[in-house]
Structure formats: C-alpha cells, structure tokens
Design a protein around this motif. Sequence first.
Motif, PDB file in Angstrom:
ATOM      1  N   LEU A   6       0.832  -1.193   0.000  1.00 42.59           N
ATOM      2  CA  LEU A   6       0.000   0.000   0.000  1.00 42.59           C
ATOM      3  C   LEU A   6       0.866   1.243   0.000  1.00 42.59           C
ATOM      4  O   LEU A   6       2.059   1.195   0.314  1.00 42.59           O
ATOM      5  CB  LEU A   6      -0.902   0.003   1.245  1.00 42.59           C
ATOM      6  CG  LEU A   6      -1.758  -1.240   1.468  1.00 42.59           C
ATOM      7  CD1 LEU A   6      -2.433  -1.188   2.827  1.00 42.59           C
ATOM      8  CD2 LEU A   6      -2.779  -1.383   0.363  1.00 42.59           C
ATOM      9  N   HIS A   7       0.255   2.375  -0.341  1.00 40.31           N
ATOM     10  CA  HIS A   7       0.931   3.660  -0.224  1.00 40.31           C
ATOM     11  C   HIS A   7      -0.108   4.716   0.137  1.00 40.31           C
ATOM     12  O   HIS A   7      -1.288   4.583  -0.175  1.00 40.31           O
ATOM     13  CB  HIS A   7       1.678   4.037  -1.506  1.00 40.31           C
ATOM     14  CG  HIS A   7       0.785   4.259  -2.685  1.00 40.31           C
ATOM     15  ND1 HIS A   7       0.339   3.230  -3.482  1.00 40.31           N
ATOM     16  CD2 HIS A   7       0.225   5.391  -3.188  1.00 40.31           C
ATOM     17  CE1 HIS A   7      -0.439   3.726  -4.436  1.00 40.31           C
ATOM     18  NE2 HIS A   7      -0.536   5.029  -4.279  1.00 40.31           N
ATOM     19  N   CYS A   8       0.361   5.762   0.821  1.00 41.46           N
ATOM     20  CA  CYS A   8      -0.540   6.851   1.203  1.00 41.46           C
ATOM     21  C   CYS A   8      -0.355   8.035   0.254  1.00 41.46           C
ATOM     22  O   CYS A   8       0.508   8.004  -0.621  1.00 41.46           O
ATOM     23  CB  CYS A   8      -0.289   7.283   2.652  1.00 41.46           C
ATOM     24  SG  CYS A   8       1.247   8.196   2.892  1.00 41.46           S
ATOM     25  N   ASP A   9      -1.134   9.069   0.459  1.00 45.64           N
ATOM     26  CA  ASP A   9      -1.050  10.254  -0.395  1.00 45.64           C
ATOM     27  C   ASP A   9       0.242  11.045  -0.174  1.00 45.64           C
ATOM     28  O   ASP A   9       0.544  11.960  -0.922  1.00 45.64           O
ATOM     29  CB  ASP A   9      -2.275  11.158  -0.197  1.00 45.64           C
ATOM     30  CG  ASP A   9      -2.444  11.618   1.234  1.00 45.64           C
ATOM     31  OD1 ASP A   9      -1.896  10.985   2.165  1.00 45.64           O
ATOM     32  OD2 ASP A   9      -3.136  12.628   1.435  1.00 45.64           O
ATOM     33  N   GLN A  10       1.039  10.649   0.844  1.00 49.75           N
ATOM     34  CA  GLN A  10       2.326  11.293   1.097  1.00 49.75           C
ATOM     35  C   GLN A  10       3.483  10.430   0.576  1.00 49.75           C
ATOM     36  O   GLN A  10       4.635  10.666   0.912  1.00 49.75           O
ATOM     37  CB  GLN A  10       2.505  11.540   2.598  1.00 49.75           C
ATOM     38  CG  GLN A  10       1.428  12.435   3.207  1.00 49.75           C
ATOM     39  CD  GLN A  10       1.406  13.810   2.590  1.00 49.75           C
ATOM     40  OE1 GLN A  10       2.449  14.470   2.480  1.00 49.75           O
ATOM     41  NE2 GLN A  10       0.240  14.260   2.172  1.00 49.75           N
ATOM     42  N   ALA A  11       3.146   9.400  -0.213  1.00 46.22           N
ATOM     43  CA  ALA A  11       4.107   8.507  -0.881  1.00 46.22           C
ATOM     44  C   ALA A  11       4.841   7.579   0.083  1.00 46.22           C
ATOM     45  O   ALA A  11       5.890   7.058  -0.250  1.00 46.22           O
ATOM     46  CB  ALA A  11       5.103   9.302  -1.731  1.00 46.22           C
ATOM     47  N   HIS A  12       4.307   7.350   1.284  1.00 43.80           N
ATOM     48  CA  HIS A  12       4.890   6.352   2.178  1.00 43.80           C
ATOM     49  C   HIS A  12       4.397   4.978   1.736  1.00 43.80           C
ATOM     50  O   HIS A  12       3.212   4.809   1.487  1.00 43.80           O
ATOM     51  CB  HIS A  12       4.477   6.616   3.640  1.00 43.80           C
ATOM     52  CG  HIS A  12       4.911   7.944   4.137  1.00 43.80           C
ATOM     53  ND1 HIS A  12       4.023   8.874   4.625  1.00 43.80           N
ATOM     54  CD2 HIS A  12       6.135   8.507   4.211  1.00 43.80           C
ATOM     55  CE1 HIS A  12       4.680   9.951   4.979  1.00 43.80           C
ATOM     56  NE2 HIS A  12       5.964   9.756   4.741  1.00 43.80           N
ATOM     57  N   GLU A  13       5.313   4.015   1.650  1.00 45.84           N
ATOM     58  CA  GLU A  13       4.956   2.667   1.223  1.00 45.84           C
ATOM     59  C   GLU A  13       5.037   1.716   2.404  1.00 45.84           C
ATOM     60  O   GLU A  13       5.934   1.824   3.240  1.00 45.84           O
ATOM     61  CB  GLU A  13       5.892   2.211   0.111  1.00 45.84           C
ATOM     62  CG  GLU A  13       5.749   3.059  -1.143  1.00 45.84           C
ATOM     63  CD  GLU A  13       6.673   2.617  -2.260  1.00 45.84           C
ATOM     64  OE1 GLU A  13       7.360   1.584  -2.113  1.00 45.84           O
ATOM     65  OE2 GLU A  13       6.704   3.310  -3.282  1.00 45.84           O
ATOM     66  N   PHE A  14       4.078   0.777   2.479  1.00 45.13           N
ATOM     67  CA  PHE A  14       4.047  -0.181   3.576  1.00 45.13           C
ATOM     68  C   PHE A  14       3.210  -1.366   3.154  1.00 45.13           C
ATOM     69  O   PHE A  14       2.568  -1.353   2.113  1.00 45.13           O
ATOM     70  CB  PHE A  14       3.496   0.459   4.858  1.00 45.13           C
ATOM     71  CG  PHE A  14       2.155   1.129   4.676  1.00 45.13           C
ATOM     72  CD1 PHE A  14       0.988   0.475   5.035  1.00 45.13           C
ATOM     73  CD2 PHE A  14       2.063   2.413   4.148  1.00 45.13           C
ATOM     74  CE1 PHE A  14      -0.238   1.085   4.860  1.00 45.13           C
ATOM     75  CE2 PHE A  14       0.837   3.029   3.982  1.00 45.13           C
ATOM     76  CZ  PHE A  14      -0.326   2.368   4.333  1.00 45.13           C
ATOM     77  N   GLU A  15       3.252  -2.427   3.957  1.00 41.26           N
ATOM     78  CA  GLU A  15       2.488  -3.641   3.669  1.00 41.26           C
ATOM     79  C   GLU A  15       1.605  -3.979   4.857  1.00 41.26           C
ATOM     80  O   GLU A  15       1.993  -3.766   6.005  1.00 41.26           O
ATOM     81  CB  GLU A  15       3.429  -4.814   3.397  1.00 41.26           C
ATOM     82  CG  GLU A  15       4.249  -4.633   2.151  1.00 41.26           C
ATOM     83  CD  GLU A  15       5.195  -5.797   1.903  1.00 41.26           C
ATOM     84  OE1 GLU A  15       5.412  -6.620   2.815  1.00 41.26           O
ATOM     85  OE2 GLU A  15       5.728  -5.873   0.782  1.00 41.26           O
ATOM     86  N   ILE A  16       0.420  -4.508   4.569  1.00 45.51           N
ATOM     87  CA  ILE A  16      -0.502  -4.959   5.610  1.00 45.51           C
ATOM     88  C   ILE A  16      -1.169  -6.236   5.124  1.00 45.51           C
ATOM     89  O   ILE A  16      -1.485  -6.371   3.940  1.00 45.51           O
ATOM     90  CB  ILE A  16      -1.585  -3.908   5.936  1.00 45.51           C
ATOM     91  CG1 ILE A  16      -0.962  -2.599   6.421  1.00 45.51           C
ATOM     92  CG2 ILE A  16      -2.543  -4.436   6.990  1.00 45.51           C
ATOM     93  CD1 ILE A  16      -1.973  -1.511   6.741  1.00 45.51           C
ATOM     94  N   TRP A  17      -1.399  -7.170   6.039  1.00 40.27           N
ATOM     95  CA  TRP A  17      -2.101  -8.417   5.729  1.00 40.27           C
ATOM     96  C   TRP A  17      -3.584  -8.248   5.987  1.00 40.27           C
ATOM     97  O   TRP A  17      -3.985  -7.660   6.995  1.00 40.27           O
ATOM     98  CB  TRP A  17      -1.579  -9.543   6.618  1.00 40.27           C
ATOM     99  CG  TRP A  17      -0.188  -9.981   6.286  1.00 40.27           C
ATOM    100  CD1 TRP A  17       0.967  -9.437   6.738  1.00 40.27           C
ATOM    101  CD2 TRP A  17       0.192 -11.056   5.433  1.00 40.27           C
ATOM    102  NE1 TRP A  17       2.044 -10.090   6.225  1.00 40.27           N
ATOM    103  CE2 TRP A  17       1.597 -11.100   5.423  1.00 40.27           C
ATOM    104  CE3 TRP A  17      -0.529 -11.974   4.684  1.00 40.27           C
ATOM    105  CZ2 TRP A  17       2.297 -12.042   4.686  1.00 40.27           C
ATOM    106  CZ3 TRP A  17       0.181 -12.918   3.959  1.00 40.27           C
ATOM    107  CH2 TRP A  17       1.578 -12.945   3.957  1.00 40.27           C
TER     108      TRP A  17
END
Length: 153
Positions: A6-17
């Motif tokens: 996933l990514h947010c509108d601030q371009a941070h990328e992360f993963e979630i199950w």
Amino acid sequence: MIRFSLHCDQAHEFEIWFGSNADFDGQKKRGLVSCPVCGSSQIEKSLMAPAVARSDKDRSMPVAPIASDVPAAPVAMDPARAEMMAAIRDMVRQVRSSAEDVGDRFPTEARKIHYGEAKERGIIGKANPEEARKLLEEGIGVLPLPNLPEDMN
C-alpha cells in the motif's frame, strides 16, 4: 490471508495483511486503514506482481509460499527510516503522556477550549475526518497522531 503493498497520499509505502480483498475494502471504507508513518487515511494499493503457484516438476524458479504457511515477519527498514520511526514513536508517546484523552468527546472538548468555555489544555481523542475538517474550518488547530504498527496489534 493476503498481503497488500500500500501507499498513502504522502508517498509512504508499507504492507498490511488482510483476510481478503473485501476485508481491505471494508476497513478502508470505514477509515480503519492508515499510514503507519504519517497517519493518513488516504490509502491506495500499490502495483504488485502476483504470486503464482506452478504445477510442473521444474522448481528452478522459487514459488511464493502460501501466506498461511509462513508466519508474518517484520519488514526490514533501512537505518534512516528506522531512526525516523523511533523519533515518531517518541513524539507520539510524549503527546499521549502530556495530554488528556477525552475519547469520542474530542470535537466537543476542542471547541470548548477554543471558545474559552473550558480550561486550556492539551487533549487527544477521536474525531472522524468530517469532524476534523469542521474543526479546522472553525480555526481550531487539530492534527492526527499516526497509528504506529504496534498500535494495530
């Protein structure tokens, strides 16, 4: 279980199950999915390569394991990101320890303080995006605290 990049509108990328695609969609719609770095709830799926199991005998290319067979492992962070996350954790702890948690009464209490009807003090609590927008439109400064990964466990 499905792992989403996933990514947010601030371009941070992360993963979630998530249990399923519908679980992700439902949680996102209810505002339960947020960026662990900045707290933004403007989350979108990132492009991912699918994990495809092969049926032939040639296993020269590794096959992605089935999510239920592998325990979730933390994603390694580069040192700069780890340092940033530590600073964010410290900031959130400081805010939480020095503010009164008013829970769902946050919008009401923030207005009372702003309009001089209650003692000026630091407060934290819950407000949905619409309530937060209305507070900002009234000139009442509010900021979201980020949901850290450990908050979601």
